[in-house]
Design a protein around this motif. Structure first.
Motif, PDB file in Angstrom:
ATOM      1  N   ALA A 188      44.725  25.872  47.624  1.00 27.62           N
ATOM      2  CA  ALA A 188      45.693  27.023  47.490  1.00 27.62           C
ATOM      3  C   ALA A 188      46.123  27.131  48.839  1.00 27.62           C
ATOM      4  O   ALA A 188      45.534  27.306  49.658  1.00 27.62           O
ATOM      5  CB  ALA A 188      44.891  28.144  46.753  1.00 27.62           C
ATOM      6  N   PRO A 189      47.563  27.448  48.872  1.00 28.62           N
ATOM      7  CA  PRO A 189      48.308  27.978  50.237  1.00 28.62           C
ATOM      8  C   PRO A 189      47.833  29.212  50.447  1.00 28.62           C
ATOM      9  O   PRO A 189      47.569  30.323  49.893  1.00 28.62           O
ATOM     10  CB  PRO A 189      49.656  27.788  50.068  1.00 28.62           C
ATOM     11  N   GLU A 190      47.675  29.584  51.930  1.00 27.60           N
ATOM     12  CA  GLU A 190      47.399  30.759  52.449  1.00 27.60           C
ATOM     13  C   GLU A 190      48.274  31.764  52.271  1.00 27.60           C
ATOM     14  O   GLU A 190      48.223  32.911  52.427  1.00 27.60           O
ATOM     15  CB  GLU A 190      46.980  30.595  53.863  1.00 27.60           C
ATOM     16  N   PHE A 191      49.580  31.581  52.160  1.00 31.40           N
ATOM     17  CA  PHE A 191      50.743  32.503  51.958  1.00 31.40           C
ATOM     18  C   PHE A 191      50.819  32.951  50.353  1.00 31.40           C
ATOM     19  O   PHE A 191      51.613  34.128  50.286  1.00 31.40           O
ATOM     20  CB  PHE A 191      52.001  31.818  52.346  1.00 31.40           C
ATOM     21  N   ARG A 192      50.101  32.492  49.757  1.00 36.28           N
ATOM     22  CA  ARG A 192      50.257  33.091  48.306  1.00 36.28           C
ATOM     23  C   ARG A 192      49.897  34.399  48.116  1.00 36.28           C
ATOM     24  O   ARG A 192      48.938  35.112  49.009  1.00 36.28           O
ATOM     25  CB  ARG A 192      49.495  32.178  47.097  1.00 36.28           C
ATOM     26  N   HIS A 193      50.345  35.358  47.222  1.00 35.30           N
ATOM     27  CA  HIS A 193      50.233  36.637  46.894  1.00 35.30           C
ATOM     28  C   HIS A 193      49.634  36.610  45.973  1.00 35.30           C
ATOM     29  O   HIS A 193      50.194  36.536  44.587  1.00 35.30           O
ATOM     30  CB  HIS A 193      51.314  37.544  47.072  1.00 35.30           C
ATOM     31  N   ILE A 194      48.194  37.020  45.533  1.00 38.06           N
ATOM     32  CA  ILE A 194      47.510  37.037  44.286  1.00 38.06           C
ATOM     33  C   ILE A 194      48.252  38.079  43.333  1.00 38.06           C
ATOM     34  O   ILE A 194      47.921  38.228  42.246  1.00 38.06           O
ATOM     35  CB  ILE A 194      46.140  37.301  44.561  1.00 38.06           C
ATOM     36  N   THR A 195      48.800  39.166  44.080  1.00 41.10           N
ATOM     37  CA  THR A 195      49.283  40.182  43.132  1.00 41.10           C
ATOM     38  C   THR A 195      50.594  39.565  42.266  1.00 41.10           C
ATOM     39  O   THR A 195      50.890  40.176  41.364  1.00 41.10           O
ATOM     40  CB  THR A 195      49.802  41.359  43.969  1.00 41.10           C
ATOM     41  N   ASP A 196      51.147  38.587  42.582  1.00 41.76           N
ATOM     42  CA  ASP A 196      52.083  37.794  41.986  1.00 41.76           C
ATOM     43  C   ASP A 196      51.567  36.919  40.781  1.00 41.76           C
ATOM     44  O   ASP A 196      52.411  36.753  39.935  1.00 41.76           O
ATOM     45  CB  ASP A 196      52.808  37.002  42.910  1.00 41.76           C
ATOM     46  N   LEU A 197      50.186  36.782  40.688  1.00 39.45           N
ATOM     47  CA  LEU A 197      50.025  36.059  39.432  1.00 39.45           C
ATOM     48  C   LEU A 197      49.870  36.767  38.488  1.00 39.45           C
ATOM     49  O   LEU A 197      49.630  37.904  38.306  1.00 39.45           O
ATOM     50  CB  LEU A 197      48.247  35.512  40.026  1.00 39.45           C
ATOM     51  N   ALA A 198      50.114  35.943  37.188  1.00 43.74           N
ATOM     52  CA  ALA A 198      50.100  36.937  36.043  1.00 43.74           C
ATOM     53  C   ALA A 198      48.818  36.842  35.547  1.00 43.74           C
ATOM     54  O   ALA A 198      48.274  35.846  35.015  1.00 43.74           O
ATOM     55  CB  ALA A 198      51.161  35.813  35.103  1.00 43.74           C
ATOM     56  N   THR A 199      48.396  38.130  35.430  1.00 46.70           N
ATOM     57  CA  THR A 199      46.980  38.556  34.774  1.00 46.70           C
ATOM     58  C   THR A 199      47.101  37.857  33.370  1.00 46.70           C
ATOM     59  O   THR A 199      47.544  38.213  32.364  1.00 46.70           O
ATOM     60  CB  THR A 199      46.995  39.904  34.757  1.00 46.70           C
ATOM     61  N   GLY A 200      45.835  37.320  33.294  1.00 49.83           N
ATOM     62  CA  GLY A 200      45.298  36.514  32.005  1.00 49.83           C
ATOM     63  C   GLY A 200      45.839  35.119  31.881  1.00 49.83           C
ATOM     64  O   GLY A 200      45.346  34.497  31.098  1.00 49.83           O
ATOM     65  N   PHE A 201      46.928  34.649  32.560  1.00 48.12           N
ATOM     66  CA  PHE A 201      47.322  33.317  32.704  1.00 48.12           C
ATOM     67  C   PHE A 201      47.131  32.471  34.011  1.00 48.12           C
ATOM     68  O   PHE A 201      47.236  31.311  33.933  1.00 48.12           O
ATOM     69  CB  PHE A 201      48.858  33.416  32.549  1.00 48.12           C
ATOM     70  N   ALA A 202      46.547  33.141  35.020  1.00 50.66           N
ATOM     71  CA  ALA A 202      46.297  32.395  36.123  1.00 50.66           C
ATOM     72  C   ALA A 202      44.871  31.944  36.211  1.00 50.66           C
ATOM     73  O   ALA A 202      44.028  32.751  35.986  1.00 50.66           O
ATOM     74  CB  ALA A 202      46.443  33.428  37.436  1.00 50.66           C
ATOM     75  N   TYR A 207      42.962  32.524  42.636  1.00 48.79           N
ATOM     76  CA  TYR A 207      42.422  33.591  43.309  1.00 48.79           C
ATOM     77  C   TYR A 207      41.582  33.376  44.520  1.00 48.79           C
ATOM     78  O   TYR A 207      41.452  34.140  45.540  1.00 48.79           O
ATOM     79  CB  TYR A 207      41.781  34.523  42.339  1.00 48.79           C
ATOM     80  N   GLU A 208      41.235  32.120  44.580  1.00 50.72           N
ATOM     81  CA  GLU A 208      40.051  31.864  45.573  1.00 50.72           C
ATOM     82  C   GLU A 208      40.844  31.231  47.006  1.00 50.72           C
ATOM     83  O   GLU A 208      41.699  30.435  46.900  1.00 50.72           O
ATOM     84  CB  GLU A 208      39.179  30.837  45.230  1.00 50.72           C
ATOM     85  N   ASP A 209      40.110  31.620  47.948  1.00 48.61           N
ATOM     86  CA  ASP A 209      40.702  31.169  49.284  1.00 48.61           C
ATOM     87  C   ASP A 209      40.552  29.705  49.237  1.00 48.61           C
ATOM     88  O   ASP A 209      41.342  28.988  50.189  1.00 48.61           O
ATOM     89  CB  ASP A 209      40.106  31.651  50.464  1.00 48.61           C
ATOM     90  N   ASP A 210      39.457  29.211  48.873  1.00 49.46           N
ATOM     91  CA  ASP A 210      39.346  27.682  48.921  1.00 49.46           C
ATOM     92  C   ASP A 210      39.362  27.068  47.632  1.00 49.46           C
ATOM     93  O   ASP A 210      39.014  25.837  47.270  1.00 49.46           O
ATOM     94  CB  ASP A 210      37.698  27.559  49.417  1.00 49.46           C
ATOM     95  N   GLY A 211      40.198  27.400  46.722  1.00 46.67           N
ATOM     96  CA  GLY A 211      40.588  26.968  45.392  1.00 46.67           C
ATOM     97  C   GLY A 211      41.381  25.707  45.523  1.00 46.67           C
ATOM     98  O   GLY A 211      42.417  25.536  46.463  1.00 46.67           O
ATOM     99  N   GLU A 212      41.082  24.739  44.695  1.00 38.74           N
ATOM    100  CA  GLU A 212      41.766  23.469  44.616  1.00 38.74           C
ATOM    101  C   GLU A 212      42.638  23.438  43.587  1.00 38.74           C
ATOM    102  O   GLU A 212      42.354  23.727  42.374  1.00 38.74           O
ATOM    103  CB  GLU A 212      40.747  22.312  44.408  1.00 38.74           C
ATOM    104  N   LEU A 213      43.839  23.344  43.717  1.00 42.08           N
ATOM    105  CA  LEU A 213      44.890  23.446  42.621  1.00 42.08           C
ATOM    106  C   LEU A 213      45.236  21.832  42.210  1.00 42.08           C
ATOM    107  O   LEU A 213      45.100  21.082  43.023  1.00 42.08           O
ATOM    108  CB  LEU A 213      46.149  23.871  43.334  1.00 42.08           C
ATOM    109  N   GLY A 214      45.011  21.774  40.834  1.00 43.91           N
ATOM    110  CA  GLY A 214      45.382  20.571  40.176  1.00 43.91           C
ATOM    111  C   GLY A 214      45.894  20.684  38.924  1.00 43.91           C
ATOM    112  O   GLY A 214      46.383  21.794  38.333  1.00 43.91           O
TER     113      GLY A 214
END
Length: 340
Positions: A188-202, A207-214
């Motif tokens: 997951a990129p460092e520049f993301r804003h977790i407040t932009d994530l759609a609650t319930g759908f993300a 949300y994690e600093d070391d999260g792997e997106l796939g």
């Protein structure tokens, strides 16, 4: 949309090149979205304006001013905004909106896109609509899966599959409205804003600093979207489910005619941990097809038998049913060709 952005909206009647602003459609932390009229082609369009909250603001009726000492941050965000337009033109699918034009003006950047009449899934559900049968569900989910699979084949994740971001057009077909959260698969990129994530759908990893997106990340979003349109309820936020998961399984809802075996596929897609979901969109689609086939074998409705047929030329069917058949055949061709 923040209050600062609300106050910074382009006014009705403002001109950008040959475009006239008609109204504000919405916005997020980094942008505002308008309906506009193209006086050259004489059509309505959508214009997305880069205007990051806390980094820039409207100086006058149109011009944008960057906050002191935030110039580098503004430039980095603007480059990501421009890359969004490039992604839209490189990954073409009927479920994605094209970028018609990209231009810079007023010290910022704009993306011009087609305007589509319709309602978002959020509005439809709030107005009382829910997916009550297999036809309702497949008509939305199959084309979205088809588009997302193409995005994944290019090494991207959509990362924002939510009811606010899915428009159902007047012909009943869905379109994903926004590419602003698209990310490369991987960390997951460092520049993301977790407040932009759609609650319930993300998904949890977003949300994690070391999260792997796939693929599993978008599978969570697709499953959460299904949960919402079937039940009318937003799923519990993924991070809140880590220590105690009280989310009621879709297959346990009794107010739907959808087969439990199909709903169980989406329940798996909603697993909190990525390894509990499906490892690829192809495996996910295959599980939906297998469950649908099982349900269809127990159904007396001839249409659902046609869904799984290789022959999709049924002139007596409704436009929605033909659309379902088309996307079912497309998915089957995509994934079976790839030996998935």
């Amino acid at each position: 949309m923040t209050l600062a952005q609300k106050l910074s909206e382009l006014p009705k009647g403002a001109r950008l090149q040959n475009f006239e602003i008609l109204s504000t459609l919405g916005g997020g932390r980094n942008s505002l979205v308008y309906q506009a009229y193209d006086h050259l082609l004489r059509v309505s369009v959508v214009i997305k304006e880069y205007l990051p909250a806390g980094i820039a603001h409207r100086l006058d009726s149109c011009s944008v001013e960057i906050v002191p000492d935030r110039n580098e941050q503004f430039k980095q965000g603007q480059e990501r905004f421009i890359n969004e337009a490039r992604s839209m033109t490189s990954v073409r699918h009927p479920v994605f909106r094209d970028a018609l034009q990209l231009f810079t003006e007023n010290n910022t950047a704009y993306i011009v896109m087609p305007y589509h009449e319709g309602k978002t899934l959020r509005k439809m559900v709030r107005d009382g609509w829910q997916a009550k049968d297999l036809g309702d569900l497949l008509a939305i989910i199959l084309p979205v899966i088809s588009g997302i699979s193409l995005l994944h084949s290019e090494g991207y994740c959509h990362c924002d599959i939510s009811p606010n971001n899915v428009l159902i057009r007047s012909n009943g077909s869905p379109i994903l409205l926004d590419f602003g959260a698209v990310q490369r698969q991987g960390k997951a990129p460092e520049f993301r804003h977790i407040t932009d994530l759609a609650t319930g759908f993300a998904a949890k990893e977003q949300y994690e600093d070391d999260g792997e997106l796939g693929a599993w990340t978008d599978i969570y979003g697709l499953s959460a979207l299904t949960y919402y349109i079937v039940t009318g309820a937003i799923p519990d936020q993924s991070m809140s489910r880590i220590t105690f998961d009280s989310l009621k399984a879709l297959a346990n809802f009794s107010n739907t005619d959808l087969p439990a075996c199909v709903l169980e596929v989406f329940d798996k897609g909603l697993a909190v941990e990525p390894q509990g979901r499906f490892e690829s969109i192809g495996v996910f689609a295959g599980a939906i097809e297998s469950a649908t086939q099982k349900a269809v074998s127990q159904s007396s409705e001839s249409f659902f038998h046609k869904v799984l047929s290789l022959d999709s030329n049924f002139s007596e069917l409704s436009s929605q049913q033909r659309s379902i058949l088309q996307h079912a055949a497309e998915l089957r061709k995509q994934f079976r060709t790839a030996n998935i």
